[in-house]
Scaffold this motif. Structure first.
Motif, PDB file in Angstrom:
ATOM      1  N   GLU A 290       0.216  -1.305  -6.413  1.00 23.46           N
ATOM      2  CA  GLU A 290      -0.260  -0.649  -5.197  1.00 23.46           C
ATOM      3  C   GLU A 290      -1.551  -1.297  -4.714  1.00 23.46           C
ATOM      4  OE1 GLU A 290      -1.061   3.760  -3.317  1.00 23.46           O
ATOM      5  OE2 GLU A 290       0.359   3.432  -4.954  1.00 23.46           O
TER       6      GLU A 290
ATOM      7  N   ALA B 219      -3.808  -4.895   1.520  1.00 25.37           N
ATOM      8  CA  ALA B 219      -2.493  -5.150   2.121  1.00 25.37           C
ATOM      9  C   ALA B 219      -2.626  -6.017   3.363  1.00 25.37           C
ATOM     10  CB  ALA B 219      -1.823  -3.821   2.472  1.00 25.37           C
TER      11      ALA B 219
ATOM     12  N   SER C 257      -4.738  -1.428  -1.745  1.00 26.54           N
ATOM     13  CA  SER C 257      -5.450  -0.638  -0.744  1.00 26.54           C
ATOM     14  C   SER C 257      -5.004  -1.138   0.632  1.00 26.54           C
ATOM     15  CB  SER C 257      -6.957  -0.831  -0.895  1.00 26.54           C
ATOM     16  OG  SER C 257      -7.318  -2.163  -0.502  1.00 26.54           O
ATOM     17  N   PRO C 258      -5.185  -0.336   1.679  1.00 21.49           N
ATOM     18  CA  PRO C 258      -4.829  -0.829   3.020  1.00 21.49           C
ATOM     19  C   PRO C 258      -5.493  -2.163   3.350  1.00 21.49           C
ATOM     20  CG  PRO C 258      -5.178   1.524   3.094  1.00 21.49           C
ATOM     21  CD  PRO C 258      -5.579   1.079   1.710  1.00 21.49           C
TER      22      PRO C 258
ATOM     23  N   PRO D 160       0.840  -1.201   0.000  1.00 21.67           N
ATOM     24  CA  PRO D 160       0.000   0.000   0.000  1.00 21.67           C
ATOM     25  C   PRO D 160       0.872   1.247   0.000  1.00 21.67           C
ATOM     26  CG  PRO D 160       0.230  -0.819   2.225  1.00 21.67           C
ATOM     27  CD  PRO D 160       0.983  -1.777   1.340  1.00 21.67           C
ATOM     28  N   TYR D 161       0.292   2.373  -0.354  1.00 23.33           N
ATOM     29  CA  TYR D 161       0.959   3.669  -0.220  1.00 23.33           C
ATOM     30  C   TYR D 161       2.325   3.706  -0.929  1.00 23.33           C
ATOM     31  CZ  TYR D 161      -2.472   4.122   3.590  1.00 23.33           C
ATOM     32  OH  TYR D 161      -3.618   4.167   4.329  1.00 23.33           O
TER      33      TYR D 161
END
Length: 320
Positions: A244, A250, A246-247, A183-184
């Motif tokens: 990537e 993840a 998403s939380p 993520p992020y």
């Protein structure tokens, strides 16, 4: 040592130097640099047969949790690179035994969190997962530092920030799939090369310039996760995708990888905290101040570790 220097400071002439945690990423670098400086080095490990340390190091069996191993480990030792105990902050008695055995200087492998202001109670469930984690880490590492300070011998605390070597957690997936899923992607920190930590530790072991100092060491600048992946790709000459998540994705991904729930909570928060800046860990110039030259970049770290991310080479013998 007759006029030698380390980081611009004159070398002292220590006797035997003990390196605990000698087979870790940083411990190996400390051993290598001490041997390269012509020092007598004893390397403590629980598995001497598989240590594979630099020639010239005396590799001995020792265990923080087995006091019966300490007399042989500490015999004749003058200075110690003190790695944290298995349960950081737990007083096994090793530090006191070392001081009584004649050790006159400790260089403590600590953590940047030890320099954070005290305040949060890690048991306070009203705090966020990250604040509880940082409070726990701060208290544990500071406790080890205070144990050493209480011996009334010389000491230096070396406090690395987040290690570039954390990226080795991506190695297997990069080798097999050429992909990193996190993520992020824009989150990141000033990841520190383990060789920089070792260089500062060796300066503290071999010169008198750092007695009583606490050095917080980071990399030179923030490097995002996506930038880390690009640096590794360049180092190995292969394309690596950054996917990537998403939380929530993840969390599910990490759970499948066997990560404990408490890790997921503070890890997500740690990354989110560095989307705009570096959260609680801005870059320091400590390394350059101590050594006189710039800190190693993440790009350099990726080049140094390129072999960890390449798939094993297949030979003709493997196919018959």
């Amino acid at each position: 040592m007759g006029g030698g220097s380390c980081g611009g400071f004159p070398l002292t002439t220590p006797g035997l130097v003990l390196v605990t945690g000698a087979t870790g990423n940083i411990g190996r670098c400390v051993v290598d640099r001490l041997i390269g400086a012509g020092q007598r080095v004893r390397a403590m490990t629980r598995n001497p047969r598989t240590a594979h340390l630099t020639a010239g190091a005396e590799v001995v069996y020792g265990d923080f949790e087995r006091p019966q191993t300490w007399p042989d480990v500490l015999d004749g030792v003058e200075r110690v690179y003190q790695f944290p105990f298995p349960c950081v902050g737990t007083d096994s008695g090793f530090v006191g035994a070392a001081a009584r055995a004649g050790v006159r200087r400790f260089v403590v492998h600590s953590a940047a969190a030890a320099g954070f202001a005290p305040g949060d109670d890690p048991g306070d469930q009203t705090l966020s997962a990250l604040r509880r984690h940082l409070a726990e880490e701060r208290n544990a590492h500071r406790e080890l530092e205070l144990m050493v300070e209480a011996t009334v011998v010389e000491w230096t605390h070396v406090r690395p920030g987040l290690l570039a070597a954390n990226a080795l957690g991506w190695a297997e997936r990069i080798r097999t799939e050429r992909v990193v899923r996190e993520p992020y992607g824009t989150a990141g920190y000033p990841w520190v090369h383990e060789a920089d930590v070792a260089e500062v530790a060796v300066a503290a072991l071999l010169t008198d310039a750092h007695v009583g100092a606490a050095h917080t060491i980071t990399g030179p600048a923030k490097v995002s996760q996506a930038e880390q992946v690009r640096a590794i790709a360049e180092a190995i000459g292969e394309e690596i995708r950054f996917e990537e998540l998403s939380p929530q994705q993840a969390r599910e991904h990490w759970l499948r990888d066997g990560c404990p729930q408490e890790y997921l909570d503070w890890r997500i928060e740690l990354l989110a905290a560095s989307l705009d800046g570096t959260g609680a860990l801005p870059p320091t110039n400590t390394f350059q101040h101590v050594t006189g030259h710039p800190a190693r970049t993440f790009t350099q770290w990726a080049k140094d570790h390129a072999g960890d991310f390449r798939p094993p080479t297949t030979t003709m013998a493997d196919t018959v």
